[in-house]
Design a protein around this motif. Structure first.
Motif, PDB file in Angstrom:
ATOM      1  N   ILE A   1       0.841  -1.194   0.000  1.00 16.22           N
ATOM      2  CA  ILE A   1       0.000   0.000   0.000  1.00 16.22           C
ATOM      3  C   ILE A   1       0.886   1.257   0.000  1.00 16.22           C
ATOM      4  O   ILE A   1       2.094   1.193   0.217  1.00 16.22           O
ATOM      5  CB  ILE A   1      -0.955   0.041   1.201  1.00 16.22           C
ATOM      6  CG1 ILE A   1      -0.181   0.057   2.528  1.00 16.22           C
ATOM      7  CG2 ILE A   1      -1.928  -1.125   1.155  1.00 16.22           C
ATOM      8  CD1 ILE A   1      -1.053   0.302   3.749  1.00 16.22           C
ATOM      9  N   LYS A   2       0.228   2.395  -0.220  1.00 14.26           N
ATOM     10  CA  LYS A   2       0.926   3.673  -0.221  1.00 14.26           C
ATOM     11  C   LYS A   2       1.123   4.189   1.208  1.00 14.26           C
ATOM     12  O   LYS A   2       0.595   3.624   2.162  1.00 14.26           O
ATOM     13  CB  LYS A   2       0.154   4.666  -1.076  1.00 14.26           C
ATOM     14  CG  LYS A   2       0.084   4.247  -2.544  1.00 14.26           C
ATOM     15  CD  LYS A   2      -0.559   5.330  -3.407  1.00 14.26           C
ATOM     16  CE  LYS A   2      -0.561   4.899  -4.875  1.00 14.26           C
ATOM     17  NZ  LYS A   2      -1.095   5.958  -5.774  1.00 14.26           N
ATOM     18  N   GLU A   3       1.839   5.291   1.327  1.00 10.68           N
ATOM     19  CA  GLU A   3       2.248   5.799   2.641  1.00 10.68           C
ATOM     20  C   GLU A   3       1.097   6.167   3.558  1.00 10.68           C
ATOM     21  O   GLU A   3       1.139   5.899   4.753  1.00 10.68           O
ATOM     22  CB  GLU A   3       3.146   7.021   2.454  1.00 10.68           C
ATOM     23  CG  GLU A   3       4.592   6.682   2.187  1.00 10.68           C
ATOM     24  CD  GLU A   3       5.442   7.931   2.107  1.00 10.68           C
ATOM     25  OE1 GLU A   3       6.244   8.158   3.029  1.00 10.68           O
ATOM     26  OE2 GLU A   3       5.298   8.680   1.125  1.00 10.68           O
ATOM     27  N   SER A   4       0.088   6.844   3.036  1.00 13.55           N
ATOM     28  CA  SER A   4      -0.975   7.319   3.923  1.00 13.55           C
ATOM     29  C   SER A   4      -2.311   6.732   3.515  1.00 13.55           C
ATOM     30  O   SER A   4      -2.619   6.629   2.327  1.00 13.55           O
ATOM     31  CB  SER A   4      -1.051   8.851   3.886  1.00 13.55           C
ATOM     32  OG  SER A   4      -1.327   9.308   2.581  1.00 13.55           O
ATOM     33  N   GLY A   5      -3.101   6.339   4.508  1.00 17.04           N
ATOM     34  CA  GLY A   5      -4.399   5.750   4.233  1.00 17.04           C
ATOM     35  C   GLY A   5      -4.257   4.362   3.639  1.00 17.04           C
ATOM     36  O   GLY A   5      -3.155   3.880   3.406  1.00 17.04           O
ATOM     37  N   TYR A   6      -5.382   3.732   3.407  1.00 18.29           N
ATOM     38  CA  TYR A   6      -5.343   2.400   2.812  1.00 18.29           C
ATOM     39  C   TYR A   6      -5.646   2.500   1.326  1.00 18.29           C
ATOM     40  O   TYR A   6      -6.766   2.312   0.869  1.00 18.29           O
ATOM     41  CB  TYR A   6      -6.294   1.448   3.548  1.00 18.29           C
ATOM     42  CG  TYR A   6      -5.571   0.732   4.652  1.00 18.29           C
ATOM     43  CD1 TYR A   6      -4.877  -0.445   4.411  1.00 18.29           C
ATOM     44  CD2 TYR A   6      -5.512   1.275   5.926  1.00 18.29           C
ATOM     45  CE1 TYR A   6      -4.162  -1.077   5.412  1.00 18.29           C
ATOM     46  CE2 TYR A   6      -4.803   0.654   6.939  1.00 18.29           C
ATOM     47  CZ  TYR A   6      -4.128  -0.529   6.675  1.00 18.29           C
ATOM     48  OH  TYR A   6      -3.413  -1.151   7.655  1.00 18.29           O
ATOM     49  N   THR A   7      -4.610   2.795   0.566  1.00 17.66           N
ATOM     50  CA  THR A   7      -4.667   2.815  -0.893  1.00 17.66           C
ATOM     51  C   THR A   7      -3.606   1.866  -1.399  1.00 17.66           C
ATOM     52  O   THR A   7      -2.414   2.045  -1.104  1.00 17.66           O
ATOM     53  CB  THR A   7      -4.399   4.228  -1.456  1.00 17.66           C
ATOM     54  OG1 THR A   7      -5.326   5.141  -0.890  1.00 17.66           O
ATOM     55  CG2 THR A   7      -4.546   4.232  -2.969  1.00 17.66           C
ATOM     56  N   ARG A   8      -4.010   0.848  -2.117  1.00 19.06           N
ATOM     57  CA  ARG A   8      -3.033  -0.115  -2.585  1.00 19.06           C
ATOM     58  C   ARG A   8      -2.082   0.542  -3.577  1.00 19.06           C
ATOM     59  O   ARG A   8      -2.411   1.544  -4.216  1.00 19.06           O
ATOM     60  CB  ARG A   8      -3.707  -1.328  -3.215  1.00 19.06           C
ATOM     61  CG  ARG A   8      -4.434  -1.050  -4.518  1.00 19.06           C
ATOM     62  CD  ARG A   8      -5.112  -2.311  -5.008  1.00 19.06           C
ATOM     63  NE  ARG A   8      -5.722  -2.120  -6.317  1.00 19.06           N
ATOM     64  CZ  ARG A   8      -6.409  -3.044  -6.963  1.00 19.06           C
ATOM     65  NH1 ARG A   8      -6.577  -4.229  -6.410  1.00 19.06           N
ATOM     66  NH2 ARG A   8      -6.931  -2.810  -8.137  1.00 19.06           N
ATOM     67  N   CYS A   9      -0.904  -0.017  -3.708  1.00 16.66           N
ATOM     68  CA  CYS A   9       0.058   0.530  -4.649  1.00 16.66           C
ATOM     69  C   CYS A   9      -0.509   0.459  -6.059  1.00 16.66           C
ATOM     70  O   CYS A   9      -1.444  -0.298  -6.329  1.00 16.66           O
ATOM     71  CB  CYS A   9       1.392  -0.201  -4.543  1.00 16.66           C
ATOM     72  SG  CYS A   9       1.543  -1.736  -5.477  1.00 16.66           S
ATOM     73  N   ASP A  10       0.050   1.242  -6.968  1.00 15.91           N
ATOM     74  CA  ASP A  10      -0.522   1.385  -8.308  1.00 15.91           C
ATOM     75  C   ASP A  10      -0.631   0.061  -9.053  1.00 15.91           C
ATOM     76  O   ASP A  10      -1.468  -0.073  -9.950  1.00 15.91           O
ATOM     77  CB  ASP A  10       0.317   2.369  -9.128  1.00 15.91           C
ATOM     78  CG  ASP A  10       0.204   3.789  -8.610  1.00 15.91           C
ATOM     79  OD1 ASP A  10      -0.790   4.082  -7.913  1.00 15.91           O
ATOM     80  OD2 ASP A  10       1.115   4.600  -8.891  1.00 15.91           O
ATOM     81  N   ILE A  11       0.213  -0.903  -8.728  1.00 18.86           N
ATOM     82  CA  ILE A  11       0.210  -2.163  -9.474  1.00 18.86           C
ATOM     83  C   ILE A  11      -0.079  -3.377  -8.582  1.00 18.86           C
ATOM     84  O   ILE A  11       0.129  -4.523  -8.984  1.00 18.86           O
ATOM     85  CB  ILE A  11       1.552  -2.372 -10.210  1.00 18.86           C
ATOM     86  CG1 ILE A  11       2.730  -2.313  -9.228  1.00 18.86           C
ATOM     87  CG2 ILE A  11       1.732  -1.333 -11.311  1.00 18.86           C
ATOM     88  CD1 ILE A  11       4.077  -2.613  -9.858  1.00 18.86           C
ATOM     89  N   CYS A  12      -0.561  -3.132  -7.363  1.00 17.32           N
ATOM     90  CA  CYS A  12      -0.790  -4.226  -6.413  1.00 17.32           C
ATOM     91  C   CYS A  12      -2.231  -4.715  -6.428  1.00 17.32           C
ATOM     92  O   CYS A  12      -3.153  -3.948  -6.663  1.00 17.32           O
ATOM     93  CB  CYS A  12      -0.442  -3.776  -4.995  1.00 17.32           C
ATOM     94  SG  CYS A  12       1.299  -3.390  -4.741  1.00 17.32           S
ATOM     95  N   HIS A  13      -2.406  -6.007  -6.134  1.00 16.05           N
ATOM     96  CA  HIS A  13      -3.731  -6.598  -5.997  1.00 16.05           C
ATOM     97  C   HIS A  13      -4.180  -6.535  -4.527  1.00 16.05           C
ATOM     98  O   HIS A  13      -3.364  -6.443  -3.620  1.00 16.05           O
ATOM     99  CB  HIS A  13      -3.717  -8.055  -6.445  1.00 16.05           C
ATOM    100  CG  HIS A  13      -3.472  -8.242  -7.901  1.00 16.05           C
ATOM    101  ND1 HIS A  13      -3.795  -9.405  -8.561  1.00 16.05           N
ATOM    102  CD2 HIS A  13      -2.939  -7.423  -8.844  1.00 16.05           C
ATOM    103  CE1 HIS A  13      -3.463  -9.302  -9.842  1.00 16.05           C
ATOM    104  NE2 HIS A  13      -2.936  -8.110 -10.022  1.00 16.05           N
ATOM    105  N   SER A  14      -5.474  -6.631  -4.324  1.00 18.64           N
ATOM    106  CA  SER A  14      -6.029  -6.698  -2.972  1.00 18.64           C
ATOM    107  C   SER A  14      -7.248  -7.610  -3.007  1.00 18.64           C
ATOM    108  O   SER A  14      -7.702  -8.021  -4.072  1.00 18.64           O
ATOM    109  CB  SER A  14      -6.412  -5.304  -2.468  1.00 18.64           C
ATOM    110  OG  SER A  14      -7.376  -4.717  -3.318  1.00 18.64           O
TER     111      SER A  14
END
Length: 508
Positions: A403-416
């Motif tokens: 995920i990215k640094e702040s909040g729960y936002t997955r990285c640009d190319i990551c699955h969830s």
């Protein structure tokens, strides 16, 4: 008498004269295989609708057609007739016992009988290229006959029968094309800003994400000493000194790195493994994230910089989609499962749908007490429609995404997705910069992203926890990580227990 004989002769002559091609009994026509595009469409539809695809859900004809369109190798999981579900105890099975030998021999012998009955005069037993695994209950066998497929799938002694080497060519979703991303690049990154690392004694660089996941604070209590991490990936570069002759350097000492290779790039079944050397770059980067030394040369430091590392080359790239990759990964899992010095297995590799041969090997290693981390998935584009990939989908693995640094936002190319257990912060806001690791050679760090680096980081954190608590079981170590993750006691439908806190887990 003569008149009767003449009448019979005339009758026979008339019958022969009236007989033409259309009145003969029709010959059995060879069935055409289902088109590859149709098989791919079936697989894609299942993935879109359920996030899963399994060969057991399709027809005999589709299995056979997939064999025709690939390497013709069928993986056949077997069991004795009196055995039920063996998944939970596959590590306890002795396939050299009489009942198991009889089950496997019957499968092979009846398949040979069917092929001979089909009238192939040129057939010899060696055409089947039969390979019975030494430990796991499966057979790989060349199969070109639909009747053999039908027969095998009807047996109660056959757990699964799957095309080993079938690969989906590409996926089209909403007009966009998704191609397999090899993940093979690991060059030194000369553009890393100074804000993305901290210089630490005795001369190493600590990636920004080590602070974000509270790893640096955890080093006050544990550095991974005495814990063995098994890495299944593309191998380790022989030119990266920090994973070879300098593995013990700086503040890293008293540990070892072992390298093995099970992946075969050759199509020939009798070929030997290629060896442990990384030809891709991905395995070197993952090894660096987990266990690079805290050195004096300005290179990046790993999460568990005093842990032992057993690196196994199981694949040619990050996708377990070809038969050679599946075989290499399965053999690597059995090998690491049987090593008492390996506590943790890290797999930053996978595929969009499951393979039962690899699943058998996962369960085998799990049954040997290994804590197995697997990447939730990484794609370069059009990822929103697809969830967690195999083998991270399995209950025996711990699925990790980034995920990215702040909040729960997955990285640009990551699955969830619902199968995710943990997250790791590995992408900067604004710049989208990624963590530092070891390049294929030299001291200048590279950078690496996706759920791959998240998985390697999580495996390193587990080593820190286990080194602080060496008498604990796998379940106890995992419980510490879970209870100190930032969403516990609630579990997100996309991000599991949340982001790992290394220091909190080590000292819980």
């Amino acid at each position: 008498m003569n008149n009767t004989r003449i009448s019979l002769v005339l009758l026979a002559f008339l019958l022969l004269a009236c007989t033409d091609e259309t009145s003969l009994a029709p010959e059995i026509e060879q069935q055409d295989p289902i088109a590859k595009a149709k098989i791919d469409k079936t697989i894609i539809a299942s993935l879109q609708n359920t996030d899963e695809f399994n060969w057991r859900d399709v027809s005999d004809e589709m299995i056979w057609s997939a064999l025709v369109h690939s390497d013709s190798v069928l993986s056949i999981g077997y069991r004795p007739a009196n055995e039920s579900d063996i998944n939970g105890r596959i590590s306890e099975i002795d396939i050299e016992q009489e009942a198991w030998i009889e089950a496997s021999d019957a499968i092979v012998n009846e398949s040979i009988t069917i092929l001979r009955e089909e009238g192939d005069d040129s057939f010899i037993e060696s055409d089947l290229n039969i390979h019975k695994h030494d430990v796991l209950p499966f057979i790989d066998m060349k199969v070109s006959s639909l009747e053999v497929v039908k027969y095998l799938r009807s047996l109660s002694t056959v757990r699964y029968a799957e095309p080993l080497g079938y690969e989906v060519d590409f996926i089209v979703v909403d007009g966009g094309r998704i191609e397999s991303n090899s993940g093979c690049s690991n060059d030194p990154d000369n553009s890393i800003p100074s804000s993305d690392f901290t210089n630490i004694s005795p001369g190493a660089k600590a990636s920004w994400h080590l602070y974000a996941n509270n790893v640096v604070s955890a080093w006050n209590s544990s550095t991974g000493s005495g814990i063995g991490i098994g890495l299944i990936d593309t191998g380790i570069s022989p030119n990266q000194d920090n994973l070879n002759s300098n593995f013990n350097s700086g503040n890293s000492s008293g540990r070892y790195v072992n390298k093995y290779g099970f992946y075969r790039s050759s199509w020939w079944w009798w070929s030997k493994p290629d060896g442990p050397n990384d030809q891709c770059g991905h395995g070197t980067a993952m090894a660096g994230v987990m266990a690079a030394p805290r050195s004096t040369d300005g290179s990046s430091v790993g999460v568990a910089y005093n842990s032992n590392l057993v690196a196994v080359r199981g694949t040619g790239d990050v996708v377990i989609n070809g038969g050679r990759e599946k075989t290499g990964v399965a053999d690597a899992l059995v090998f690491l499962g049987n090593r008492s010095d390996v506590k943790i297995i890290s797999m930053s590799i996978g595929d969009v749908f499951s393979n039962s041969k690899v699943a058998d090997a996962i369960r085998y290693a799990y049954g040997k007490g290994k804590l197995i981390f697997a990447a939730a998935g990484t794609s370069t584009s059009f990822t929103n429609w697809f969830g967690v990939i195999f083998p991270a989908t399995m209950n025996e693995t711990v699925a990790v995404t980034g995920i990215k640094e702040s909040g729960y936002t997955r990285c640009d190319i990551c699955h969830s997705g619902s199968k995710v257990d943990f997250t790791v912060i590995m992408e900067r806001n604004g710049t989208a910069n990624h963590p530092l690791s070891l390049a294929m050679s030299g001291n200048q760090p590279s950078t690496v992203g996706g759920s791959s680096v998240a998985t390697a980081t999580a495996a390193g954190i587990a080593a820190l926890v286990w080194a602080k608590n060496p008498g604990m079981t796998r379940e106890q170590v995992l419980d510490k990580m879970k209870r100190t993750a930032d969403l516990y006691p609630n579990k997100s439908s996309s991000y599991g227990w949340g982001t790992l806190d290394a220091a909190a887990a080590v000292n819980y």
